[in-house]
Write a protein that holds these residues in place. Structure first.
Motif, PDB file in Angstrom:
ATOM      1  N   MET A   1       0.821  -1.146   0.039  1.00  0.00           N
ATOM      2  CA  MET A   1       0.008  -0.018  -0.045  1.00  0.00           C
ATOM      3  C   MET A   1       1.038   1.455  -0.013  1.00  0.00           C
ATOM      4  SD  MET A   1      -3.388  -0.803   2.181  1.00  0.00           S
ATOM      5  CE  MET A   1      -2.640  -1.684   3.390  1.00  0.00           C
ATOM      6  N   LEU A   2       2.039   1.130   0.757  1.00  0.00           N
ATOM      7  CA  LEU A   2       2.721   2.361   0.762  1.00  0.00           C
ATOM      8  C   LEU A   2       3.342   2.703  -0.664  1.00  0.00           C
ATOM      9  CD1 LEU A   2       4.344   1.933   4.058  1.00  0.00           C
ATOM     10  CD2 LEU A   2       2.979   3.563   3.467  1.00  0.00           C
ATOM     11  N   ALA A   3       3.731   1.599  -1.244  1.00  0.00           N
ATOM     12  CA  ALA A   3       4.373   1.651  -2.431  1.00  0.00           C
ATOM     13  C   ALA A   3       3.425   2.167  -3.541  1.00  0.00           C
ATOM     14  CB  ALA A   3       4.924   0.204  -3.351  1.00  0.00           C
ATOM     15  N   ARG A   4       2.004   1.826  -3.518  1.00  0.00           N
ATOM     16  CA  ARG A   4       1.029   2.335  -4.254  1.00  0.00           C
ATOM     17  C   ARG A   4       1.013   3.951  -4.283  1.00  0.00           C
ATOM     18  NH1 ARG A   4      -3.986  -1.110  -3.529  1.00  0.00           N
ATOM     19  NH2 ARG A   4      -4.749   0.380  -1.931  1.00  0.00           N
ATOM     20  N   GLY A   5       1.329   4.325  -3.229  1.00  0.00           N
ATOM     21  CA  GLY A   5       1.081   5.764  -3.005  1.00  0.00           C
ATOM     22  C   GLY A   5       0.022   6.749  -3.013  1.00  0.00           C
ATOM     23  N   ARG A   6      -1.109   5.931  -2.769  1.00  0.00           N
ATOM     24  CA  ARG A   6      -2.393   6.822  -3.314  1.00  0.00           C
ATOM     25  C   ARG A   6      -2.512   7.708  -2.316  1.00  0.00           C
ATOM     26  NH1 ARG A   6      -6.588   2.293  -4.548  1.00  0.00           N
ATOM     27  NH2 ARG A   6      -7.394   3.164  -2.452  1.00  0.00           N
ATOM     28  N   ALA A   7      -3.051   9.123  -2.520  1.00  0.00           N
ATOM     29  CA  ALA A   7      -3.486  10.212  -1.540  1.00  0.00           C
ATOM     30  C   ALA A   7      -4.185   9.614  -0.078  1.00  0.00           C
ATOM     31  CB  ALA A   7      -4.188  11.251  -2.382  1.00  0.00           C
ATOM     32  N   ASP A   8      -5.240   8.728  -0.390  1.00  0.00           N
ATOM     33  CA  ASP A   8      -5.780   8.096   0.910  1.00  0.00           C
ATOM     34  C   ASP A   8      -4.947   7.087   1.419  1.00  0.00           C
ATOM     35  OD1 ASP A   8      -6.392   6.401  -1.337  1.00  0.00           O
ATOM     36  OD2 ASP A   8      -8.149   5.864  -0.723  1.00  0.00           O
ATOM     37  N   ASP A   9      -4.069   6.785   1.054  1.00  0.00           N
ATOM     38  CA  ASP A   9      -2.936   5.594   1.699  1.00  0.00           C
ATOM     39  C   ASP A   9      -1.933   6.177   2.362  1.00  0.00           C
ATOM     40  OD1 ASP A   9      -4.604   3.588   0.631  1.00  0.00           O
ATOM     41  OD2 ASP A   9      -3.260   2.976  -0.666  1.00  0.00           O
ATOM     42  N   THR A  10      -2.090   7.337   3.394  1.00  0.00           N
ATOM     43  CA  THR A  10      -1.263   7.630   4.143  1.00  0.00           C
ATOM     44  C   THR A  10      -0.750   6.477   5.100  1.00  0.00           C
ATOM     45  OG1 THR A  10      -2.545   8.532   5.908  1.00  0.00           O
ATOM     46  CG2 THR A  10      -2.056  10.026   4.023  1.00  0.00           C
ATOM     47  N   PRO A  11       0.401   6.665   5.709  1.00  0.00           N
ATOM     48  CA  PRO A  11       0.921   5.707   6.808  1.00  0.00           C
ATOM     49  C   PRO A  11      -0.090   5.513   7.983  1.00  0.00           C
ATOM     50  CG  PRO A  11       2.481   6.961   5.920  1.00  0.00           C
ATOM     51  CD  PRO A  11       1.725   7.482   5.326  1.00  0.00           C
ATOM     52  N   GLU A  12      -0.462   6.715   8.307  1.00  0.00           N
ATOM     53  CA  GLU A  12      -1.475   6.900   9.420  1.00  0.00           C
ATOM     54  C   GLU A  12      -2.626   5.965   9.072  1.00  0.00           C
ATOM     55  OE1 GLU A  12      -0.125   9.579   7.944  1.00  0.00           O
ATOM     56  OE2 GLU A  12       1.352   9.597   9.738  1.00  0.00           O
ATOM     57  N   ILE A  13      -3.536   6.243   7.935  1.00  0.00           N
ATOM     58  CA  ILE A  13      -4.707   5.668   7.572  1.00  0.00           C
ATOM     59  C   ILE A  13      -4.408   4.238   7.435  1.00  0.00           C
ATOM     60  CG2 ILE A  13      -6.579   5.618   5.994  1.00  0.00           C
ATOM     61  CD1 ILE A  13      -6.585   8.539   6.534  1.00  0.00           C
ATOM     62  N   ILE A  14      -3.293   3.892   6.896  1.00  0.00           N
ATOM     63  CA  ILE A  14      -3.120   2.265   6.576  1.00  0.00           C
ATOM     64  C   ILE A  14      -3.021   1.641   7.905  1.00  0.00           C
ATOM     65  CG2 ILE A  14      -1.243   0.769   5.700  1.00  0.00           C
ATOM     66  CD1 ILE A  14      -0.711   2.818   3.504  1.00  0.00           C
ATOM     67  N   GLY A  15      -2.335   2.387   8.723  1.00  0.00           N
ATOM     68  CA  GLY A  15      -1.984   1.720  10.074  1.00  0.00           C
ATOM     69  C   GLY A  15      -3.441   1.712  10.832  1.00  0.00           C
ATOM     70  N   GLU A  16      -4.302   2.626  10.774  1.00  0.00           N
ATOM     71  CA  GLU A  16      -5.693   2.702  11.439  1.00  0.00           C
ATOM     72  C   GLU A  16      -6.336   1.301  10.843  1.00  0.00           C
ATOM     73  OE1 GLU A  16      -7.780   4.006  13.409  1.00  0.00           O
ATOM     74  OE2 GLU A  16      -6.473   5.400  14.122  1.00  0.00           O
ATOM     75  N   ARG A  17      -6.378   1.271   9.346  1.00  0.00           N
ATOM     76  CA  ARG A  17      -7.200  -0.007   8.890  1.00  0.00           C
ATOM     77  C   ARG A  17      -6.753  -1.170   9.224  1.00  0.00           C
ATOM     78  NH1 ARG A  17      -6.250   2.064   3.564  1.00  0.00           N
ATOM     79  NH2 ARG A  17      -7.470   3.939   3.144  1.00  0.00           N
ATOM     80  N   LEU A  18      -5.303  -1.124   9.214  1.00  0.00           N
ATOM     81  CA  LEU A  18      -4.671  -2.664   9.762  1.00  0.00           C
ATOM     82  C   LEU A  18      -4.944  -2.873  11.311  1.00  0.00           C
ATOM     83  CD1 LEU A  18      -1.231  -2.534   7.948  1.00  0.00           C
ATOM     84  CD2 LEU A  18      -3.300  -3.981   7.472  1.00  0.00           C
ATOM     85  N   ALA A  19      -5.085  -1.760  11.917  1.00  0.00           N
ATOM     86  CA  ALA A  19      -5.332  -2.119  13.318  1.00  0.00           C
ATOM     87  C   ALA A  19      -6.786  -2.568  13.495  1.00  0.00           C
ATOM     88  CB  ALA A  19      -5.218  -0.521  14.300  1.00  0.00           C
TER      89      ALA A  19
END
Ligand code: AMP
Length: 186
Positions: free
Chosen positions: A122-140
């Protein structure tokens, strides 16, 4: 007989691609709660307006709202005829309990890709809605609520776990082999 399936998988596990394949293969109705909520948000319905703030934060909507949305969709006549592939629902144990009180579910499939792997993708995709914080929230949220939901289906002996790492066609073959083995020749 129509297949009635639930699919689990972290964001970035390739679930979208495999859902397209599975709905074609089994002729079932694809019910993606994420797609339904994004459509509602785009058209500005009450549900959509409410959903947007949760979605933007990577958090889950309340169970009662989601159960209502899914129940309405399951009541449409195509589902009884063709079966369903539920994608993105249930995500919590109360959602799973509500679902199984509404309809019979043949099998839940866990498309398993490790957290570290999907985070990197997801980080490699680099989409605007894929910030490290949001990715972390979703995984949590996935770890706290959806992993126990997967375990709930395992307790009911209605879960198969598939390794989601590999070529898409290879993963598709694993999925149909595991599903057909469990559903038998109905
Ligand atoms: P998805 O595309 O399945 O990842 O869903 C996008 C977003 O919609 C999620 O991050 C949640 O905010 C919301 N959502 C979708 N399905 C559910 C559900 N079953 N329960 C709660 N929230 C959901």
């Amino acid at each position: 007989m129509a297949a009635r399936l639930v699919i689990f998988g972290r964001q970035g596990a390739g679930k979208g691609t495999q859902c397209e394949f599975l709905t074609r293969h089994y002729g079932a109705v694809h019910i993606s709660t994420g797609d339904m909520l994004r459509a509602a948000a785009a058209s500005g319905t009450d549900l959509g307006i409410r959903a947007k703030s949760y979605m933007d934060a990577g958090q889950l909507l309340p169970d009662d709202v989601m159960v209502g949305v899914v129940q309405e969709r399951l009541d449409l006549p195509d589902v009884a005829e063709l079966g369903f592939l539920l994608d993105g629902f249930p995500r919590t144990v109360p959602q799973a309990e509500a679902l199984c009180a509404l309809v019979e579910v043949d099998l839940a499939v866990n498309l398993d890709v490790a957290e570290d792997v999907v985070r990197d993708r997801m980080l490699a995709r680099g989409r605007a809605d894929d910030t490290p914080e949001i990715i972390g929230e979703r995984l949590a949220a996935y770890a706290a609520q959806t992993v126990p939901t997967i375990a709930w289906f395992a307790q009911q002996d209605r879960l198969v776990t598939i390794d989601g790492v590999g070529e898409p066609s290879e993963v598709s073959n694993r999925l149909t082999a595991a599903i057909d083995a469990r559903l038998g020749s109905r």
